[in-house]
Design a protein around this motif. Structure first.
Motif, PDB file in Angstrom:
ATOM      1  N   LEU B 193       0.834  -1.203   0.000  1.00  0.00           N
ATOM      2  CA  LEU B 193       0.000   0.000   0.000  1.00  0.00           C
ATOM      3  C   LEU B 193       0.872   1.258   0.000  1.00  0.00           C
ATOM      4  O   LEU B 193       2.101   1.191   0.153  1.00  0.00           O
ATOM      5  CB  LEU B 193      -0.906  -0.010   1.239  1.00  0.00           C
ATOM      6  CG  LEU B 193      -1.877  -1.190   1.290  1.00  0.00           C
ATOM      7  CD1 LEU B 193      -2.363  -1.424   2.726  1.00  0.00           C
ATOM      8  CD2 LEU B 193      -3.068  -0.925   0.358  1.00  0.00           C
ATOM      9  N   TYR B 194       0.207   2.390  -0.118  1.00  0.00           N
ATOM     10  CA  TYR B 194       0.914   3.670  -0.181  1.00  0.00           C
ATOM     11  C   TYR B 194       1.726   3.907   1.099  1.00  0.00           C
ATOM     12  O   TYR B 194       1.178   3.878   2.211  1.00  0.00           O
ATOM     13  CB  TYR B 194      -0.114   4.795  -0.400  1.00  0.00           C
ATOM     14  CG  TYR B 194       0.512   6.143  -0.629  1.00  0.00           C
ATOM     15  CD1 TYR B 194       1.490   6.312  -1.611  1.00  0.00           C
ATOM     16  CD2 TYR B 194       0.137   7.241   0.127  1.00  0.00           C
ATOM     17  CE1 TYR B 194       2.071   7.544  -1.822  1.00  0.00           C
ATOM     18  CE2 TYR B 194       0.721   8.480  -0.079  1.00  0.00           C
ATOM     19  CZ  TYR B 194       1.689   8.613  -1.058  1.00  0.00           C
ATOM     20  OH  TYR B 194       2.274   9.839  -1.258  1.00  0.00           O
ATOM     21  N   ASN B 195       3.027   4.106   0.939  1.00  0.00           N
ATOM     22  CA  ASN B 195       3.972   4.325   2.051  1.00  0.00           C
ATOM     23  C   ASN B 195       4.169   3.106   2.955  1.00  0.00           C
ATOM     24  O   ASN B 195       4.822   3.210   4.007  1.00  0.00           O
ATOM     25  CB  ASN B 195       3.540   5.505   2.938  1.00  0.00           C
ATOM     26  CG  ASN B 195       3.985   6.846   2.377  1.00  0.00           C
ATOM     27  OD1 ASN B 195       4.646   6.892   1.349  1.00  0.00           O
ATOM     28  ND2 ASN B 195       3.611   7.920   3.040  1.00  0.00           N
ATOM     29  N   MET B 196       3.623   1.959   2.565  1.00  0.00           N
ATOM     30  CA  MET B 196       3.619   0.810   3.479  1.00  0.00           C
ATOM     31  C   MET B 196       5.024   0.363   3.886  1.00  0.00           C
ATOM     32  O   MET B 196       5.292   0.157   5.077  1.00  0.00           O
ATOM     33  CB  MET B 196       2.834  -0.344   2.836  1.00  0.00           C
ATOM     34  CG  MET B 196       2.773  -1.606   3.665  1.00  0.00           C
ATOM     35  SD  MET B 196       1.545  -2.744   2.930  1.00  0.00           S
ATOM     36  CE  MET B 196       2.208  -4.323   3.426  1.00  0.00           C
ATOM     37  N   VAL B 197       5.935   0.218   2.918  1.00  0.00           N
ATOM     38  CA  VAL B 197       7.273  -0.269   3.279  1.00  0.00           C
ATOM     39  C   VAL B 197       7.964   0.743   4.199  1.00  0.00           C
ATOM     40  O   VAL B 197       8.605   0.376   5.187  1.00  0.00           O
ATOM     41  CB  VAL B 197       8.131  -0.560   2.029  1.00  0.00           C
ATOM     42  CG1 VAL B 197       9.517  -1.041   2.439  1.00  0.00           C
ATOM     43  CG2 VAL B 197       7.455  -1.600   1.142  1.00  0.00           C
ATOM     44  N   ARG B 198       7.810   2.019   3.895  1.00  0.00           N
ATOM     45  CA  ARG B 198       8.465   3.038   4.716  1.00  0.00           C
ATOM     46  C   ARG B 198       7.897   3.078   6.133  1.00  0.00           C
ATOM     47  O   ARG B 198       8.629   3.346   7.097  1.00  0.00           O
ATOM     48  CB  ARG B 198       8.349   4.409   4.039  1.00  0.00           C
ATOM     49  CG  ARG B 198       9.195   4.473   2.757  1.00  0.00           C
ATOM     50  CD  ARG B 198       8.842   5.655   1.881  1.00  0.00           C
ATOM     51  NE  ARG B 198       8.994   6.905   2.600  1.00  0.00           N
ATOM     52  CZ  ARG B 198       8.586   8.090   2.131  1.00  0.00           C
ATOM     53  NH1 ARG B 198       7.973   8.160   0.933  1.00  0.00           N
ATOM     54  NH2 ARG B 198       8.765   9.166   2.832  1.00  0.00           N
ATOM     55  N   ILE B 199       6.616   2.797   6.287  1.00  0.00           N
ATOM     56  CA  ILE B 199       6.029   2.775   7.638  1.00  0.00           C
ATOM     57  C   ILE B 199       6.431   1.486   8.367  1.00  0.00           C
ATOM     58  O   ILE B 199       6.718   1.499   9.572  1.00  0.00           O
ATOM     59  CB  ILE B 199       4.501   2.942   7.580  1.00  0.00           C
ATOM     60  CG1 ILE B 199       4.142   4.305   6.959  1.00  0.00           C
ATOM     61  CG2 ILE B 199       3.886   2.822   8.985  1.00  0.00           C
ATOM     62  CD1 ILE B 199       2.665   4.479   6.626  1.00  0.00           C
ATOM     63  N   LEU B 200       6.501   0.374   7.620  1.00  0.00           N
ATOM     64  CA  LEU B 200       6.997  -0.869   8.237  1.00  0.00           C
ATOM     65  C   LEU B 200       8.417  -0.638   8.753  1.00  0.00           C
ATOM     66  O   LEU B 200       8.754  -1.007   9.887  1.00  0.00           O
ATOM     67  CB  LEU B 200       6.991  -2.014   7.213  1.00  0.00           C
ATOM     68  CG  LEU B 200       5.619  -2.537   6.749  1.00  0.00           C
ATOM     69  CD1 LEU B 200       5.795  -3.554   5.611  1.00  0.00           C
ATOM     70  CD2 LEU B 200       4.850  -3.176   7.908  1.00  0.00           C
ATOM     71  N   VAL B 201       9.261  -0.002   7.924  1.00  0.00           N
ATOM     72  CA  VAL B 201      10.655   0.228   8.331  1.00  0.00           C
ATOM     73  C   VAL B 201      10.703   1.187   9.529  1.00  0.00           C
ATOM     74  O   VAL B 201      11.417   0.949  10.513  1.00  0.00           O
ATOM     75  CB  VAL B 201      11.490   0.785   7.155  1.00  0.00           C
ATOM     76  CG1 VAL B 201      12.860   1.260   7.640  1.00  0.00           C
ATOM     77  CG2 VAL B 201      11.641  -0.273   6.063  1.00  0.00           C
ATOM     78  N   GLY B 202       9.935   2.267   9.460  1.00  0.00           N
ATOM     79  CA  GLY B 202       9.916   3.217  10.571  1.00  0.00           C
ATOM     80  C   GLY B 202       9.498   2.546  11.877  1.00  0.00           C
ATOM     81  O   GLY B 202      10.050   2.839  12.950  1.00  0.00           O
ATOM     82  N   THR B 203       8.546   1.636  11.794  1.00  0.00           N
ATOM     83  CA  THR B 203       8.076   0.934  12.988  1.00  0.00           C
ATOM     84  C   THR B 203       9.131  -0.063  13.475  1.00  0.00           C
ATOM     85  O   THR B 203       9.397  -0.173  14.681  1.00  0.00           O
ATOM     86  CB  THR B 203       6.745   0.222  12.684  1.00  0.00           C
ATOM     87  OG1 THR B 203       5.821   1.166  12.121  1.00  0.00           O
ATOM     88  CG2 THR B 203       6.148  -0.384  13.948  1.00  0.00           C
ATOM     89  N   LEU B 204       9.760  -0.775  12.532  1.00  0.00           N
ATOM     90  CA  LEU B 204      10.823  -1.715  12.916  1.00  0.00           C
ATOM     91  C   LEU B 204      11.982  -0.977  13.586  1.00  0.00           C
ATOM     92  O   LEU B 204      12.592  -1.493  14.533  1.00  0.00           O
ATOM     93  CB  LEU B 204      11.324  -2.492  11.689  1.00  0.00           C
ATOM     94  CG  LEU B 204      10.347  -3.544  11.133  1.00  0.00           C
ATOM     95  CD1 LEU B 204      10.849  -4.098   9.785  1.00  0.00           C
ATOM     96  CD2 LEU B 204      10.154  -4.688  12.138  1.00  0.00           C
ATOM     97  N   LEU B 205      12.277   0.229  13.131  1.00  0.00           N
ATOM     98  CA  LEU B 205      13.351   1.012  13.766  1.00  0.00           C
ATOM     99  C   LEU B 205      12.980   1.364  15.206  1.00  0.00           C
ATOM    100  O   LEU B 205      13.840   1.381  16.089  1.00  0.00           O
ATOM    101  CB  LEU B 205      13.631   2.287  12.966  1.00  0.00           C
ATOM    102  CG  LEU B 205      14.394   2.098  11.652  1.00  0.00           C
ATOM    103  CD1 LEU B 205      14.487   3.409  10.880  1.00  0.00           C
ATOM    104  CD2 LEU B 205      15.800   1.552  11.925  1.00  0.00           C
ATOM    105  N   GLU B 206      11.708   1.636  15.451  1.00  0.00           N
ATOM    106  CA  GLU B 206      11.293   1.964  16.817  1.00  0.00           C
ATOM    107  C   GLU B 206      11.340   0.732  17.716  1.00  0.00           C
ATOM    108  O   GLU B 206      11.566   0.838  18.923  1.00  0.00           O
ATOM    109  CB  GLU B 206       9.900   2.616  16.796  1.00  0.00           C
ATOM    110  CG  GLU B 206       9.970   3.997  16.140  1.00  0.00           C
ATOM    111  CD  GLU B 206       8.627   4.685  15.941  1.00  0.00           C
ATOM    112  OE1 GLU B 206       7.632   4.249  16.551  1.00  0.00           O
ATOM    113  OE2 GLU B 206       8.572   5.661  15.155  1.00  0.00           O
TER     114      GLU B 206
END
Lengths: 246, 246
Positions: B193-206
């Motif tokens: 989905l839109y921005n999905m990989v970037r949000i998955l990565v941002g969450t994994l970083l947290e």
């Protein structure tokens, strides 16, 4: 005044080379502008181990500068990087004796030239490796490179306009590493003349493509004539990798 | 009219994303301008497997277009590359049935996100990897990533403004590879989905930084609320790596 030695790295794509030129964005002018700002307008001069041309990169250029500021050596790195543009980074800053000189004290240098041996364009490598799409005989290039080792007069392998008198230099090693489609040629020596590495690479490419034979090299060296060697390879494949001091 | 499938690669740094926007340099507009020129002004439309955002790179984006020109498939690659700018390359062109569609026929995609785990700036990686200078617990990131595998409603992990109705997607694998200071996270799935990989990565970083625990993931997924997941990681670490077809 306290003197600092700093190792810097830059993507040469956006610079008109290292040295200050009027109305051009150069590495030296960007560094000096930042240091001068830190010194509230008091001009600060930067001296480097040597110049690099427009488009040439540096992984380990060495500079020195003097500063009366009471900043511990380990704080300088962060202070400078916070003001420098992203294509120019300070990797380290160390206190050195006031007698240290980035150019005169350099005992040797390592340059690397990166070729991308592929017919396919690669948008990610276009500024960082020279794409060479034709077949190359690496064995004859390595053979040819042996003739450069040791101490020679490199008049045939520097720009005709090179001003320095003494064109004798010592090359200690030339190594070839092929990884995937990237061919890296590493040159180590006590010093390199203007355009020397790029002309060595251009000549080695002409050997690799079969236009010349390895045995031509000693003849070209002996004639001390720039017109006999190969083309100057483009700047964007070249990296000043490190500078050696005692 | 004959249809062609083409794999393209671009450095996203200089583009305002894939899709045409007025007065912006986008991948689609550059491609269509070149194709239209080849067709003597007759407009040619290009369809891609999906959009990429401003700054996002592609190693294997797939497009299709129709052309009445009598050019063999193997000549298209060279013809297009000779007219395209250096930050956008055609890697291959193949004839396909007129029923082929780059978006509707895509069975899955691989994205990669590249992090540079270092406190040192690197002028050569600044546009091609996201520099993350803080400590990361890779083990807990890998644990967290397991909760994303399989079929889920990813409402919590896409931009709030995502327009598509069905937010159920299947992730087949998430792999971590650390080489020197580069951490590559590879995502394969049937669609993103839109921005999905970037949000998955941002969450994994947290998770990796200890702000969240791996066990938070199933809770965030269940709530279907974008506000519960992590920040959107910056675009320049993201690569559309390949698109899978039957």
């Amino acid at each position: 005044m306290p003197r600092y030695k700093s190792i810097i790295s830059y993507d040469g794509s956006g610079f008109s080379g290292y040295q200050v030129q009027p109305n051009k964005r150069t590495v030296q002018s960007v560094l000096e502008a930042v240091l001068t700002k830190m010194h509230k307008g008091e001009p600060v001069r930067v001296s480097a181990s040597g110049r690099t041309d427009a488009g040439v990169h540096a992984k380990g250029q060495v500079i020195h500068f003097d500063s009366p500021l009471h900043i511990p050596a380990d704080k300088w790195e962060r202070a400078l990087n916070s003001m420098l543009p992203e294509d120019l980074s300070v990797l380290s800053v160390d206190s050195v004796p006031e007698s240290f000189h980035a150019r005169f004290d350099a005992k040797g240098k390592e340059y690397r030239y990166i070729l991308r041996l592929s017919q396919k364009r690669d948008p990610f490598q276009r500024k960082f490796a020279y794409q060479y799409p034709y077949p190359l005989n690496l064995k004859s290039m390595e053979q040819a490179s042996k003739f450069f080792l040791g101490t020679h007069d490199f008049t045939s392998f520097c720009a005709a306009k090179t001003e320095v008198e003494d064109k004798v230099r010592r090359i200690d090693s030339i190594d070839f590493t092929l990884k995937d489609d990237l061919l890296t040629i590493r040159f180590k020596g006590n010093g390199f003349l203007y355009n020397m590495v790029r002309i060595l690479v251009g000549t080695l490419l002409e050997v690799g493509s079969g236009e010349r034979s390895p045995e031509d090299i000693p003849i070209i060296l002996a004639h001390k004539d720039r017109r006999l060697s190969g083309k100057t390879a483009p700047p964007h494949g070249l990296y000043l990798w490190q500078v050696f001091y005692e």
